[in-house]
Design a protein around this motif. Structure first.
Motif, PDB file in Angstrom:
ATOM      1  N   HIS A 223       0.602  -0.946  -0.022  1.00 37.71           N
ATOM      2  CA  HIS A 223      -0.004   0.292   0.065  1.00 37.71           C
ATOM      3  C   HIS A 223       1.096   0.826  -0.217  1.00 37.71           C
ATOM      4  CE1 HIS A 223      -4.088  -0.812  -0.093  1.00 37.71           C
ATOM      5  NE2 HIS A 223      -4.167  -1.776   1.363  1.00 37.71           N
ATOM      6  N   GLN A 226       1.909   2.418  -3.295  1.00 39.48           N
ATOM      7  CA  GLN A 226       1.537   2.320  -4.179  1.00 39.48           C
ATOM      8  C   GLN A 226       1.809   3.896  -4.700  1.00 39.48           C
ATOM      9  OE1 GLN A 226       0.211   0.454  -6.271  1.00 39.48           O
ATOM     10  NE2 GLN A 226      -1.879  -0.156  -5.264  1.00 39.48           N
ATOM     11  N   ALA A 230       3.238   5.596  -8.127  1.00 42.51           N
ATOM     12  CA  ALA A 230       2.278   6.585  -9.253  1.00 42.51           C
ATOM     13  C   ALA A 230       2.888   7.909  -8.904  1.00 42.51           C
ATOM     14  CB  ALA A 230       1.075   7.118  -8.239  1.00 42.51           C
ATOM     15  N   ASN A 234       3.834   8.917 -13.320  1.00 40.84           N
ATOM     16  CA  ASN A 234       3.275  10.152 -13.879  1.00 40.84           C
ATOM     17  C   ASN A 234       4.047  11.511 -14.190  1.00 40.84           C
ATOM     18  OD1 ASN A 234       0.410   9.708 -11.704  1.00 40.84           O
ATOM     19  ND2 ASN A 234       0.579   9.514 -13.450  1.00 40.84           N
ATOM     20  N   LYS A 264       5.332  -1.545 -10.355  1.00 40.12           N
ATOM     21  CA  LYS A 264       3.252  -1.420 -10.076  1.00 40.12           C
ATOM     22  C   LYS A 264       2.735  -2.941 -10.316  1.00 40.12           C
ATOM     23  CE  LYS A 264       0.710   0.027 -12.647  1.00 40.12           C
ATOM     24  NZ  LYS A 264       0.100   1.251 -13.683  1.00 40.12           N
ATOM     25  N   GLN A 268       1.154  -4.017  -7.518  1.00 38.05           N
ATOM     26  CA  GLN A 268      -0.220  -5.021  -7.489  1.00 38.05           C
ATOM     27  C   GLN A 268      -0.645  -6.754  -7.616  1.00 38.05           C
ATOM     28  OE1 GLN A 268      -1.278  -2.879 -10.565  1.00 38.05           O
ATOM     29  NE2 GLN A 268      -1.929  -1.051  -9.897  1.00 38.05           N
ATOM     30  N   LYS A 275      -4.991 -10.014  -1.158  1.00 30.39           N
ATOM     31  CA  LYS A 275      -6.211  -9.298  -0.423  1.00 30.39           C
ATOM     32  C   LYS A 275      -6.786 -10.947  -0.932  1.00 30.39           C
ATOM     33  CE  LYS A 275      -7.034  -5.119  -2.485  1.00 30.39           C
ATOM     34  NZ  LYS A 275      -7.530  -4.815  -4.007  1.00 30.39           N
TER      35      LYS A 275
ATOM     36  N   ALA B  81      -5.514   4.714  -3.219  1.00 28.36           N
ATOM     37  CA  ALA B  81      -4.869   4.588  -3.312  1.00 28.36           C
ATOM     38  C   ALA B  81      -5.001   2.698  -1.907  1.00 28.36           C
ATOM     39  CB  ALA B  81      -3.415   4.524  -2.583  1.00 28.36           C
ATOM     40  N   ARG B  82      -6.591   2.768  -2.272  1.00 32.12           N
ATOM     41  CA  ARG B  82      -6.530   0.776  -1.976  1.00 32.12           C
ATOM     42  C   ARG B  82      -7.085  -0.151  -2.575  1.00 32.12           C
ATOM     43  NH1 ARG B  82     -10.012   2.979   3.370  1.00 32.12           N
ATOM     44  NH2 ARG B  82      -9.763   4.026   3.002  1.00 32.12           N
ATOM     45  N   ASN B  83      -7.391   0.869  -3.652  1.00 30.01           N
ATOM     46  CA  ASN B  83      -7.665  -0.728  -4.757  1.00 30.01           C
ATOM     47  C   ASN B  83      -8.865  -0.975  -4.151  1.00 30.01           C
ATOM     48  OD1 ASN B  83      -8.141  -1.392  -7.452  1.00 30.01           O
ATOM     49  ND2 ASN B  83      -6.557  -2.170  -6.886  1.00 30.01           N
ATOM     50  N   SER B  84      -9.944  -0.946  -3.352  1.00 34.44           N
ATOM     51  CA  SER B  84     -10.171  -2.589  -3.114  1.00 34.44           C
ATOM     52  C   SER B  84     -11.838  -2.633  -3.856  1.00 34.44           C
ATOM     53  CB  SER B  84     -10.656  -2.137  -1.026  1.00 34.44           C
ATOM     54  OG  SER B  84     -10.958  -1.318  -0.670  1.00 34.44           O
ATOM     55  N   LEU B  85     -12.297  -3.304  -4.011  1.00 30.56           N
ATOM     56  CA  LEU B  85     -13.657  -3.822  -4.229  1.00 30.56           C
ATOM     57  C   LEU B  85     -14.191  -2.338  -3.623  1.00 30.56           C
ATOM     58  CD1 LEU B  85     -13.632  -6.577  -5.269  1.00 30.56           C
ATOM     59  CD2 LEU B  85     -14.082  -5.577  -7.135  1.00 30.56           C
ATOM     60  N   LYS B 102      -5.105   3.825  -7.989  1.00 29.52           N
ATOM     61  CA  LYS B 102      -3.922   4.428  -7.792  1.00 29.52           C
ATOM     62  C   LYS B 102      -2.724   3.051  -7.500  1.00 29.52           C
ATOM     63  CE  LYS B 102      -4.436   8.879  -4.593  1.00 29.52           C
ATOM     64  NZ  LYS B 102      -3.446   8.869  -3.912  1.00 29.52           N
ATOM     65  N   PRO B 103      -1.630   3.252  -8.097  1.00 32.02           N
ATOM     66  CA  PRO B 103      -1.095   4.181  -9.189  1.00 32.02           C
ATOM     67  C   PRO B 103      -1.994   4.309 -10.515  1.00 32.02           C
ATOM     68  CG  PRO B 103       0.849   2.551  -8.809  1.00 32.02           C
ATOM     69  CD  PRO B 103      -0.476   2.189  -8.488  1.00 32.02           C
ATOM     70  N   PHE B 104      -2.165   4.953 -11.055  1.00 31.40           N
ATOM     71  CA  PHE B 104      -2.679   5.724 -12.430  1.00 31.40           C
ATOM     72  C   PHE B 104      -1.657   6.652 -13.792  1.00 31.40           C
ATOM     73  CE2 PHE B 104      -4.117   9.131  -9.684  1.00 31.40           C
ATOM     74  CZ  PHE B 104      -3.600   9.943  -9.935  1.00 31.40           C
TER      75      PHE B 104
END
Lengths: 421, 226
Positions: A223, A226, A230, A234, A264, A268, A275, B81-85, B102-104
């Motif tokens: 986390h 991230q 980012a 960018n 990245k 992820q 998760k 940033a949590r990218n959670s559903l 994020k990140p995008f």
């Protein structure tokens, strides 16, 4: 070998040695006692005969045993002087047995009216060979009886005593660090068992805590990564928009961007595994695997076509699994991606769906190492660009979705998913 | 067009503002819950970019609730940033228009902002123009000089993405992620993306489309309308 049977076997072996020793000692002790009482009896007989002789001197003429148990024959004085009372074992013909049988005999000398007589008194004796046979027989029965008793006792008693142990072992067998259930402990009066339970409980608690901490760490680290990722990505993208870069600057930028992208993706994927393992995809529905696979194959067809690969879908039956639909997508597409990545150009990839089972097959020269292919960051011969997490993710998905993902090699690589038993 | 960016991470805020301003949007920023609420109550925006993981007592979700209460018509894009559903579902249920984890990529951000503004502002009018190209985002049809230009699904997505980011460098990974999503693994598939672009170029040339897709530094592609 089970502890139960082990002790039983041990006991029966030890008994096999100890019982004959005891039997030998017992036999001699008993025989000694038998002789002793027989000799006493013979001595008594002698006194009785002597008193009979006093009343009736015709008895002195009984030179043969005949129906009686004594014989008296005259002897010389010199012989009589030297003579001492002796008890001895001898054989005598028995009418009933029609054979010589052992008897115990007392040879003594008596004096009547200045004449010496030798007197022999007999009593029939135990037949030692019969005794030994009988004794051996009895001992064999005793031995089997004892072993049987031990087995029965072991089975009922020890089984009961060891119950907490087996309860614990069964729980440990089913124990999973990533899904730790507290142990159900059966308190007993046996200190060792209680000690073992407490120790194992403490040991597991420490491990679970360490595991969770580590999992938490990976999640937090991912986390935290991230945001800086980012920002950096960018910034470089904005820099790339600059039209005044010369080719070598552009190359540097390109390389930096690619590596950041890789970082990245890694990050992820790690987050995704966290998760999945934390059961954050908990909504489950009936997922139609046939339909899902059909859609995914459409999506992958162009990619496969570019690498000159053919994706064949063979529907042999319908397959639906109760699972999270997003995870189903991740699971199937990771396996397809993996197959596309590792199949040589010009070959085909077969996806076979049968009743309750999904299998994906692609050609390959030699089997992969089952132990490592599902591990995180394992990379086969593939490019350094891959994250090495695709199969680890697929495994994690199947494990939280009550599915089993297995790899087998039978001339080609086969990844199979089945419902967990 | 006025856009409000609510973000507490200064460097990300800078990136977003820089990118939006280069597209000639009017950008305002807020980095706390209170400054955000103040601005929302005072002004009207075309789009709000909202980081829902603000590091204060109130989160971005509270701002979203506030917006809903005020009955504002702004298009809201949640950035997380949590990218959670869960975040995504709660956010969308609270009236957000889109969700951007994020990140995008800058190109992705701009595409989303433009899409939200398009949907909000020109209801019923879903056309994008580039040169003699007209893309109907609703009907998913492309016309070149009024003549239908047939594409497959992926080609349409590629073209839409590049047209949305007209005159900007679109990173290869950004394009791959947008069009193929999770079904593509970054750098391993750059050759594949290259071949797709090559086919698209050929098709466009045959249809006499007045647009040009250029490869820039090997980093990505840029679409120019003539």
């Amino acid at each position: 070998m089970k502890l139960l049977n082990y002790t039983s076997a041990y006991f029966s072996f030890i008994l096999m040695i100890i019982i004959p020793i005891w039997a030998g000692l017992f036999y001699y002790a008993m025989l000694d006692e038998v002789y002793d009482s027989m000799d006493d009896g013979l001595d008594n007989q002698r006194l009785l005969i002597i008193s009979k002789i006093v009343k009736d001197s015709t008895v002195l003429n009984k030179e043969n045993f005949e129906e009686g148990n004594y014989s008296i024959s005259p002897t010389s004085e010199t012989k009589a002087r030297k003579h001492k009372d002796i008890y001895l074992d001898t054989l005598m013909y028995m009418q009933n047995e029609k054979d010589y049988e052992p008897v115990r005999m007392l040879q003594t000398v008596i004096k009547k009216d200045d004449r010496y007589y030798q007197m022999r008194v007999i009593t029939s004796m135990v037949e030692e060979d019969d005794l030994i046979t009988e004794l051996t027989n009895a001992l064999l029965w005793l031995y089997f009886g004892l072993v049987l008793t031990i087995i029965i006792l072991n089975n009922s008693l020890l089984r009961n005593i060891w119950k907490p142990f087996y309860l614990l072992i069964n729980q440990l067998k089913a124990f999973k660090l990533n899904n730790a259930q507290p142990l159900v402990l059966a308190r007993t009066n046996i200190d060792e068992f209680n000690l073992m339970q407490d120790t194992i409980q403490r040991f597991l608690n420490t491990n679970v805590a360490a595991y969770n901490k580590q999992k938490q760490f990976i999640e937090n680290a991912s986390h935290e990564l991230q945001t800086p990722l980012a920002i950096a990505l960018n910034k470089l993208e904005l820099l790339a928009e600059n039209n005044h870069l010369n080719p070598s600057q552009a190359d540097l930028l390109h390389s930096a961007l690619n590596n950041l992208e890789r970082l990245k993706r890694l990050n992820q994927s790690l987050l995704l595994i966290s998760k999945i393992e934390n059961d954050q995809f908990d909504k489950t529905v009936e997922v139609d695997i046939n339909a899902l696979t059909t859609t995914l194959i459409e999506d992958f067809n162009e990619q496969a076509g570019f690498y000159n690969l053919k994706l064949n879908l063979i529907n042999r039956g319908s397959c639906t699994w109760m699972m999270n639909p997003d995870l189903a997508d991740i699971l199937i597409s990771n396996l397809i991606k993996n197959a596309i990545k590792h199949t040589a150009k010009g070959n085909s990839i077969d996806i076979i769906i049968s009743e309750g089972q999904f299998a994906i097959e692609n050609s390959g020269e030699k089997p992969l190492d089952k132990q490592v292919i599902f591990q995180r960051f394992y990379k086969g011969s593939s490019s350094s660009e891959s994250t090495g997490l695709g199969l680890a993710i697929a495994r994690a998905v199947s494990s939280v979705s009550q599915l089993t993902l297995d790899y087998i090699y039978d001339g080609k690589h086969v990844f199979k998913i089945n419902k967990k038993e | 067009m006025k856009i409000l960016v609510i973000e507490d991470e200064q460097a990300i805020l800078d990136n977003i503002v820089y990118a939006l301003e280069s597209e000639h949007y009017l950008v305002e920023t807020a980095d706390t819950y209170y400054s955000a609420i103040q601005k929302i109550q005072t002004y009207v925006y075309d789009c709000i970019l909202l980081d829902i993981s603000l590091q204060y007592e109130q989160t971005g979700l509270d701002i979203l609730k506030e917006l809903k209460q005020l009955n504002k018509a702004e298009g809201v894009i949640i950035v997380s940033a949590r990218n959670s559903l869960d975040d995504k579902l709660i956010g969308l249920n609270l009236g957000a228009d889109d969700y951007l984890p994020k990140p995008f990529h800058i190109a992705e951000l701009l595409a989303r902002v433009k899409s939200v503004i398009r949907r909000r502002k020109f209801t019923g009018n879903s056309y994008i123009h580039a040169g003699n190209l007209q893309i109907d985002t609703e009907q998913r049809q492309i016309l070149v000089d009024g003549q239908p230009f047939t594409t497959n699904r992926k080609e349409f997505e590629v073209l839409l993405y590049l047209v949305t980011n007209k005159n900007r460098l679109v990173n290869k990974s950004a394009l791959a992620e947008y069009v193929w999503g999770d079904h593509i693994d970054g750098a391993d598939n750059f050759d594949f993306i290259y071949s797709q672009i090559k086919n698209l170029r050929k098709k466009l040339k045959e249809a006499r489309a007045a647009i040009d897709i250029q490869s820039i530094y090997g980093v990505g592609y840029k679409l120019f309308a003539e």
